[in-house]
Write an enzyme that holds these catalytic residues in place. Structure first.
Site, PDB file in Angstrom:
ATOM      1  N   ASP A   1     -26.736 -27.926 -16.603  1.00 32.83           N
ATOM      2  CA  ASP A   1     -27.699 -29.026 -16.605  1.00 32.83           C
ATOM      3  C   ASP A   1     -28.927 -28.573 -15.827  1.00 32.83           C
ATOM      4  O   ASP A   1     -28.802 -28.120 -14.679  1.00 32.83           O
ATOM      5  CB  ASP A   1     -27.059 -30.247 -15.896  1.00 32.83           C
ATOM      6  CG  ASP A   1     -27.445 -31.557 -16.547  1.00 32.83           C
ATOM      7  OD1 ASP A   1     -26.558 -32.392 -16.776  1.00 32.83           O
ATOM      8  OD2 ASP A   1     -28.647 -31.729 -16.831  1.00 32.83           O
TER       9      ASP A   1
ATOM     10  N   ASP B   1     -32.609 -32.205 -18.147  1.00 33.34           N
ATOM     11  CA  ASP B   1     -32.531 -33.557 -17.591  1.00 33.34           C
ATOM     12  C   ASP B   1     -33.903 -34.217 -17.441  1.00 33.34           C
ATOM     13  O   ASP B   1     -34.832 -33.596 -16.929  1.00 33.34           O
ATOM     14  CB  ASP B   1     -31.894 -33.437 -16.191  1.00 33.34           C
ATOM     15  CG  ASP B   1     -31.721 -34.763 -15.500  1.00 33.34           C
ATOM     16  OD1 ASP B   1     -30.830 -35.503 -15.909  1.00 33.34           O
ATOM     17  OD2 ASP B   1     -32.488 -35.050 -14.568  1.00 33.34           O
TER      18      ASP B   1
ATOM     19  N   GLU C   1     -33.021 -34.032 -22.819  1.00 31.59           N
ATOM     20  CA  GLU C   1     -32.797 -35.466 -22.626  1.00 31.59           C
ATOM     21  C   GLU C   1     -34.184 -36.093 -22.692  1.00 31.59           C
ATOM     22  O   GLU C   1     -34.895 -36.184 -21.708  1.00 31.59           O
ATOM     23  CB  GLU C   1     -32.154 -35.783 -21.275  1.00 31.59           C
ATOM     24  CG  GLU C   1     -31.879 -37.280 -21.158  1.00 31.59           C
ATOM     25  CD  GLU C   1     -31.656 -37.757 -19.747  1.00 31.59           C
ATOM     26  OE1 GLU C   1     -32.333 -37.244 -18.840  1.00 31.59           O
ATOM     27  OE2 GLU C   1     -30.816 -38.624 -19.551  1.00 31.59           O
TER      28      GLU C   1
ATOM     29  N   HIS D   1     -22.472 -39.481 -19.645  1.00 39.74           N
ATOM     30  CA  HIS D   1     -22.160 -39.884 -18.263  1.00 39.74           C
ATOM     31  C   HIS D   1     -23.064 -40.993 -17.748  1.00 39.74           C
ATOM     32  O   HIS D   1     -22.850 -41.525 -16.657  1.00 39.74           O
ATOM     33  CB  HIS D   1     -22.281 -38.651 -17.363  1.00 39.74           C
ATOM     34  CG  HIS D   1     -23.685 -38.178 -17.250  1.00 39.74           C
ATOM     35  ND1 HIS D   1     -24.379 -37.616 -18.307  1.00 39.74           N
ATOM     36  CD2 HIS D   1     -24.568 -38.245 -16.245  1.00 39.74           C
ATOM     37  CE1 HIS D   1     -25.608 -37.338 -17.936  1.00 39.74           C
ATOM     38  NE2 HIS D   1     -25.759 -37.709 -16.682  1.00 39.74           N
ATOM     39  N   ASP D   2     -24.093 -41.326 -18.540  1.00 39.13           N
ATOM     40  CA  ASP D   2     -25.022 -42.405 -18.142  1.00 39.13           C
ATOM     41  C   ASP D   2     -24.755 -43.697 -18.895  1.00 39.13           C
ATOM     42  O   ASP D   2     -25.489 -44.677 -18.690  1.00 39.13           O
ATOM     43  CB  ASP D   2     -26.471 -42.009 -18.471  1.00 39.13           C
ATOM     44  CG  ASP D   2     -27.030 -40.967 -17.531  1.00 39.13           C
ATOM     45  OD1 ASP D   2     -27.953 -40.241 -17.959  1.00 39.13           O
ATOM     46  OD2 ASP D   2     -26.535 -40.867 -16.392  1.00 39.13           O
TER      47      ASP D   2
END
Ligand code: TEU
Ligand code: CA
Length: 557
Positions: free
Chosen positions: A98, A200, A257, A329-330
């Site tokens: 990430d 990210d 993202e 995960h969000d």
């Protein structure tokens, strides 16, 4: 289109803290991931995205990095990561890490040096502004985690910008020195054999300059950072430079993202030679969101979900590839979000799998999704770890909801739903740890777990394995990976259907309700490739779909 090594692959996201704990401290770790590589290889996934495990105070569960060149001892060592890369490689899998470079941790040495000398070299790595005379924040932006996006730079008369948590100071991408530091780190990791990165919050790196306030959107006099992002121009300059100086040199896979403010810019992100190899389709996760806060969120229906998928597909078409998800995960668990609660069952979970998995683009599976893991029945706000959920709970209370209403309204969207430990078996702590898990295990692990599914040919796990294998099928793989996507019967309620047209013609169709539905095929049926039910009722070109029946059929082209 030039064929790339990652085109036909399936990716799997691991949230290390909750995946598998190898040493009994209640925290998942890298040796734990290595122990589970054969499980992942058996499932058939090819790319493993590992959420951050760099040194971090964990203010935002590792998305606040204090050293980009190491691994946090809670998760293991640099040697463990190098071993993971090597062991994955032996199984024809690649590792993505990430890349979190919109911000670092306030415990990173760069920020410590900026505090010592705001006017010095490292002060230029951040957005520092002299405090206003009246001490008010430099702009009225609201951080994603609530409150002002500005805080005092300790020991100075400056403020610093943090789009996220106050322990996540934004890095100043206008500074070429900072950008060079980022590119150096990316290449350092790629030279260790990484397959690439998930990038990210990258749309946040370009701010509209000069920094200014915008119309408040709530009683608190603050405004969403999105108001500024809508005006920001030129992120592509940074992204093009990054990919030329890093990813392209290593033929690395990069997935952004990206919450794109301007849809017309999407091709620049995903076309051949574009900023990234792919970007995630977040249309389903963004549907129903309200500027007021999570409490005001509108539930998504199957017809809304269908529309989100098709609009996203249409925006990218055959210019490039989306990365398709139902959760991460969000987000809350996909089966708890996209399926009506009263219809949650094996067939409906398999239907949701087919509908997103057969879309054009790379499918990403989030840990536990392959088992049908569901939202966690949190008993109170005291059980919640996620800073975002805790903030949204306060937003709901300030909006006048009772404690019970506020809790219920934020639990639907809480990131902690996806962060409860992976459910390996029906034993203590779901086989995740021999210690005390850092977050409570979902009590339904007694029914939903890997051990119960891996050898059951009718399980969701086996169904995902079948879908993954179909994408690699020598006859149908080309159509699934490169074929066009053409929606059909779009006007039909609770029916999601689309053609995939390439060397073969495939029909993907799902009956998103309990009541049966019928359709008449436009060309002759040839073969059933996927069926989440036993049997298929056909009369000539007539098809009767049972409740939540999902199919992939080959038709005469
Ligand atoms: O998320 C960025 C992002 O989408 C946030 O604005 C999101 O809305 C937030 O998670 C609130 O729900 C990335 C990571 O995926 C997330 O886990 C981090 O918290 C965030 O960036 C900061 O690094
Ligand atoms: Ca551990």
């Amino acid at each position: 289109m030039t064929k790339k090594w990652w085109h036909g692959k399936t990716a799997y996201q691991i949230y290390p803290k909750s995946f598998y704990d190898s040493n009994g401290d209640g925290i998942g770790d890298i040796p734990g991931i290595i122990e589970k590589l054969d499980y992942l290889h058996d499932l058939g996934v090819d790319i493993l995205w590992i959420s951050p495990c760099y040194p971090s105070p964990l203010a935002d569960q590792g998305y606040d990095i204090s050293d980009y060149y190491n691994i946090d001892p809670r998760f293991g060592t640099l040697a463990d990561m190098e071993r993971l890369i090597a062991e994955a490689g032996k199984r024809d899998m690649v590792i993505l890490l990430d890349l979190v470079v919109n911000h670092c941790s306030d415990e990173h040495e760069w920020f410590q040096k900026a505090c010592e000398d705001p006017e010095g070299e490292y002060g230029g790595f951040f957005y520092l502004r002299k405090k206003n005379g009246d001490g008010t924040p430099y702009t009225n932006w609201r951080s994603y985690f609530g409150g002002s996006a500005w805080d005092e730079l300790p020991g100075t008369d400056y403020q610093y910008l943090h789009s996220f948590h106050k322990k996540q100071p934004d890095l100043n991408w206008e500074n070429p020195r900072l950008r060079e530091e980022v590119y150096k780190n990316i290449n350092w990791w790629l030279e260790k054999g990484l397959g690439g990165f998930r990038i990210d919050a990258i749309i946040n790196i370009k701010k509209a300059l000069p920094l200014r306030s915008y119309e408040p959107d709530r009683e608190d006099g603050l405004c969403s950072i999105s108001a500024m992002l809508k005006e920001a121009r030129g992120v592509g300059t940074f992204l093009q430079e990054m990919q030329e100086k890093t990813f392209r040199r290593h033929d690395a896979f990069s997935v952004g993202e990206v919450f794109v403010e301007r849809q017309e810019e999407i091709p620049d992100f995903v076309r051949e030679g574009g900023y990234f190899s792919s970007i995630f389709d977040f249309s389903g996760t963004l549907f129903g969101k309200s500027d007021k806060g999570w409490y005001d969120y509108t539930e998504i229906t199957p017809d809304d979900y269908k529309k989100c998928c098709f609009e996203a597909q249409d925006r990218v078409a055959d210019v490039g590839f989306l990365s398709n998800i139902i959760e991460n995960h969000d987000e809350p668990r996909g089966v708890s979000r996209y399926l009506p609660a009263q219809d949650l069952c094996l067939e409906s979970k398999k239907l949701l799998a087919v509908m997103y998995f057969m879309l054009r683009g790379l499918p990403f599976i989030y840990q536990g999704q392959e088992l049908g893991m569901e939202n966690m029945p949190f008993a109170s706000i005291d059980e919640i770890d996620d800073v975002s959920t805790l903030d949204e709970y306060q937003v709901a209370l300030r909006a006048g909801l009772s404690e019970e209403e506020a809790l219920r309204s934020v639990l639907r969207l809480s990131r902690d739903n996806a962060r409860t430990p992976m459910q390996w078996d029906d034993g203590e702590n779901a086989g995740f740890t021999t210690g005390k898990p850092w977050l409570r295990v979902n009590p339904n692990h007694t029914a939903i777990n890997a051990a119960a599914q891996r050898n059951d040919p009718d399980s969701l796990w086996s169904f995902y394995k079948e879908l993954i294998a179909l994408r690699k099928d020598p006859v149908y793989g080309e159509t699934i990976v490169y074929g066009s996507l053409e929606p059909v019967w779009e006007e039909r309620h609770n029916l999601m259907a689309y053609y995939r047209r390439g060397e073969r013609l495939l029909l993907v169709i799902g009956n998103f309700q309990k009541q049966e539905q019928s359709v008449t095929l436009s060309s002759d049926y040839k073969k059933t490739l996927i069926n989440n039910e036993k049997g298929l009722e056909r009369k000539g070109r007539g098809l009767v779909l049972k409740g939540y029946q999902a199919l992939v059929l080959e038709l005469e082209a």
